[in-house]
Design a protein around this motif. Structure first.
Motif, PDB file in Angstrom:
ATOM      1  N   ARG A   1      13.773  25.180  -3.522  1.00 52.84           N
ATOM      2  CA  ARG A   1      14.590  24.181  -3.897  1.00 52.84           C
ATOM      3  C   ARG A   1      14.319  22.987  -3.293  1.00 52.84           C
ATOM      4  O   ARG A   1      13.969  21.907  -3.875  1.00 52.84           O
ATOM      5  N   ASP A   2      13.568  22.931  -2.025  1.00 58.75           N
ATOM      6  CA  ASP A   2      13.232  21.853  -1.344  1.00 58.75           C
ATOM      7  C   ASP A   2      11.789  21.254  -2.217  1.00 58.75           C
ATOM      8  O   ASP A   2      11.749  20.008  -2.581  1.00 58.75           O
ATOM      9  N   ILE A   3      10.851  22.215  -2.257  1.00 61.79           N
ATOM     10  CA  ILE A   3       9.621  21.634  -2.993  1.00 61.79           C
ATOM     11  C   ILE A   3       9.963  21.198  -4.489  1.00 61.79           C
ATOM     12  O   ILE A   3       9.407  20.318  -5.102  1.00 61.79           O
ATOM     13  N   TYR A   4      10.947  21.911  -5.303  1.00 60.40           N
ATOM     14  CA  TYR A   4      11.350  21.553  -6.555  1.00 60.40           C
ATOM     15  C   TYR A   4      11.832  19.888  -6.574  1.00 60.40           C
ATOM     16  O   TYR A   4      11.636  19.334  -7.273  1.00 60.40           O
ATOM     17  N   SER A   5      12.804  19.834  -5.597  1.00 59.46           N
ATOM     18  CA  SER A   5      13.126  18.407  -5.539  1.00 59.46           C
ATOM     19  C   SER A   5      12.320  17.218  -5.171  1.00 59.46           C
ATOM     20  O   SER A   5      12.036  16.329  -5.612  1.00 59.46           O
ATOM     21  N   ARG A   6      11.251  17.735  -4.479  1.00 61.76           N
ATOM     22  CA  ARG A   6      10.001  16.607  -4.076  1.00 61.76           C
ATOM     23  C   ARG A   6       9.042  16.485  -5.142  1.00 61.76           C
ATOM     24  O   ARG A   6       8.622  15.237  -5.292  1.00 61.76           O
ATOM     25  N   PHE A   7       9.062  17.565  -5.944  1.00 63.21           N
ATOM     26  CA  PHE A   7       7.906  17.400  -7.055  1.00 63.21           C
ATOM     27  C   PHE A   7       8.759  17.828  -8.511  1.00 63.21           C
ATOM     28  O   PHE A   7       7.910  18.015  -9.416  1.00 63.21           O
ATOM     29  N   GLN A   8       9.814  17.356  -8.515  1.00 68.54           N
ATOM     30  CA  GLN A   8      10.469  17.692  -9.764  1.00 68.54           C
ATOM     31  C   GLN A   8      10.077  17.112 -11.154  1.00 68.54           C
ATOM     32  O   GLN A   8       9.671  17.660 -12.165  1.00 68.54           O
ATOM     33  N   LYS A   9       9.548  15.763 -10.998  1.00 69.71           N
ATOM     34  CA  LYS A   9       8.832  15.167 -12.184  1.00 69.71           C
ATOM     35  C   LYS A   9       7.493  15.792 -12.649  1.00 69.71           C
ATOM     36  O   LYS A   9       7.066  15.759 -13.755  1.00 69.71           O
TER      37      LYS A   9
ATOM     38  N   VAL B   1      -0.108  32.619   3.134  1.00 66.32           N
ATOM     39  CA  VAL B   1       0.250  33.839   3.441  1.00 66.32           C
ATOM     40  C   VAL B   1       0.173  34.125   5.216  1.00 66.32           C
ATOM     41  O   VAL B   1       0.947  34.874   5.594  1.00 66.32           O
ATOM     42  N   GLU B   2      -0.434  32.986   5.786  1.00 68.10           N
ATOM     43  CA  GLU B   2      -0.106  33.158   7.487  1.00 68.10           C
ATOM     44  C   GLU B   2       0.973  32.186   7.669  1.00 68.10           C
ATOM     45  O   GLU B   2       1.503  32.849   8.819  1.00 68.10           O
ATOM     46  N   THR B   3       1.231  31.119   7.257  1.00 71.22           N
ATOM     47  CA  THR B   3       2.499  30.390   7.786  1.00 71.22           C
ATOM     48  C   THR B   3       3.720  30.594   7.101  1.00 71.22           C
ATOM     49  O   THR B   3       4.630  30.143   7.414  1.00 71.22           O
ATOM     50  N   GLY B   4       3.461  31.025   5.821  1.00 66.62           N
ATOM     51  CA  GLY B   4       4.764  31.018   4.754  1.00 66.62           C
ATOM     52  C   GLY B   4       5.063  29.681   4.141  1.00 66.62           C
ATOM     53  O   GLY B   4       6.010  29.594   3.389  1.00 66.62           O
ATOM     54  N   GLU B   5       4.404  28.811   4.424  1.00 69.52           N
ATOM     55  CA  GLU B   5       4.483  27.296   4.063  1.00 69.52           C
ATOM     56  C   GLU B   5       4.366  27.448   2.580  1.00 69.52           C
ATOM     57  O   GLU B   5       3.280  27.719   2.033  1.00 69.52           O
ATOM     58  N   LEU B   6       5.197  26.576   1.727  1.00 71.39           N
ATOM     59  CA  LEU B   6       5.031  26.292   0.397  1.00 71.39           C
ATOM     60  C   LEU B   6       4.229  24.902   0.323  1.00 71.39           C
ATOM     61  O   LEU B   6       4.451  24.064   0.930  1.00 71.39           O
TER      62      LEU B   6
ATOM     63  N   HIS C   1      -7.169  32.938 -12.175  1.00 72.64           N
ATOM     64  CA  HIS C   1      -7.414  31.671 -12.237  1.00 72.64           C
ATOM     65  C   HIS C   1      -7.120  30.648 -11.076  1.00 72.64           C
ATOM     66  O   HIS C   1      -7.629  29.907 -10.711  1.00 72.64           O
ATOM     67  N   VAL C   2      -6.086  31.163 -10.409  1.00 66.97           N
ATOM     68  CA  VAL C   2      -5.454  30.784  -9.279  1.00 66.97           C
ATOM     69  C   VAL C   2      -6.360  31.214  -7.726  1.00 66.97           C
ATOM     70  O   VAL C   2      -6.134  32.366  -7.643  1.00 66.97           O
ATOM     71  N   ILE C   3      -7.047  30.511  -7.356  1.00 68.19           N
ATOM     72  CA  ILE C   3      -7.882  30.811  -6.471  1.00 68.19           C
ATOM     73  C   ILE C   3      -7.642  29.614  -5.036  1.00 68.19           C
ATOM     74  O   ILE C   3      -8.203  28.539  -5.393  1.00 68.19           O
ATOM     75  N   TYR C   4      -6.734  29.999  -4.317  1.00 67.95           N
ATOM     76  CA  TYR C   4      -6.786  29.087  -3.025  1.00 67.95           C
ATOM     77  C   TYR C   4      -6.760  29.893  -1.756  1.00 67.95           C
ATOM     78  O   TYR C   4      -6.270  30.893  -1.813  1.00 67.95           O
ATOM     79  N   PRO C   5      -7.453  29.558  -0.748  1.00 71.27           N
ATOM     80  CA  PRO C   5      -7.500  30.186   0.239  1.00 71.27           C
ATOM     81  C   PRO C   5      -6.295  30.207   0.962  1.00 71.27           C
ATOM     82  O   PRO C   5      -5.497  29.412   0.975  1.00 71.27           O
ATOM     83  N   ASN C   6      -5.720  31.475   1.594  1.00 72.55           N
ATOM     84  CA  ASN C   6      -4.546  31.664   2.401  1.00 72.55           C
ATOM     85  C   ASN C   6      -3.214  31.667   1.470  1.00 72.55           C
ATOM     86  O   ASN C   6      -2.510  31.455   1.750  1.00 72.55           O
ATOM     87  N   SER C   7      -3.385  31.668   0.108  1.00 67.80           N
ATOM     88  CA  SER C   7      -2.283  31.698  -0.819  1.00 67.80           C
ATOM     89  C   SER C   7      -2.500  32.998  -1.666  1.00 67.80           C
ATOM     90  O   SER C   7      -3.462  33.812  -1.894  1.00 67.80           O
TER      91      SER C   7
END
Length: 148
Positions: A34-42, A97-102, A142-148
């Motif tokens: 919900r929080d990340i959706y609201s910040r980046f809704q557009k 995967v280490e911090t759980g942060e989105l 196709h989605v390649i990001y470290p720690n994700s």
């Protein structure tokens, strides 16, 4: 499907003003996001932005499926009357995967692109070939990001 535009007009794809009447999957809101959706809704919500020479289509994907991307692309291109160039880009919400942060990573003209170059579409054959190419992509690799 992503094409760039100057001075875009934003159209709600579910409204009667939508010239394409694209069949959209309903927006899904996961409470954990919900929080990340609201910040980046557009950047996340489905929309169509029309400009003088290009149009940008944005669709929410809850499952990274090449079939869904191909279906949206085919719906858009089958209504195209002129030759066009098409780029497909992705925005992602990824969890560390280490911090759980989105974190939200949005698409732009230069990153998160499905293919290296824009595809020129001039005929039904071009549409079919392009849609087949999309269906053959392993989206998750196709989605390649470290720690994700």
């Amino acid at each position: 499907t992503h094409r760039t535009s100057h001075n875009p007009v934003r159209i709600d794809p579910s409204s009667s003003d939508n010239p394409l009447q694209i069949a959209l999957l309903p927006f899904q809101l996961d409470e954990d996001y919900r929080d990340i959706y609201s910040r980046f809704q557009k950047y996340i919500e489905s929309s169509i932005k029309t400009g003088s020479v290009s149009t940008t289509y944005n669709f929410q994907l809850v499952d990274l499926s090449s079939d869904v991307v191909a279906d949206y692309t085919e719906q858009i291109l089958s209504r195209q009357v002129n030759t066009c160039k098409v780029r497909i880009g992705f925005g992602y919400i990824l969890r560390n995967v280490e911090t759980g942060e989105l974190a939200f990573y949005w698409s732009s003209r230069n990153n998160q692109l499905l293919f290296d170059r824009p595809e020129t579409i001039n005929s039904l054959h071009d549409i079919n070939r392009f849609v087949d190419n999309i269906r053959n992509v392993d989206m998750k690799s196709h989605v390649i990001y470290p720690n994700s």
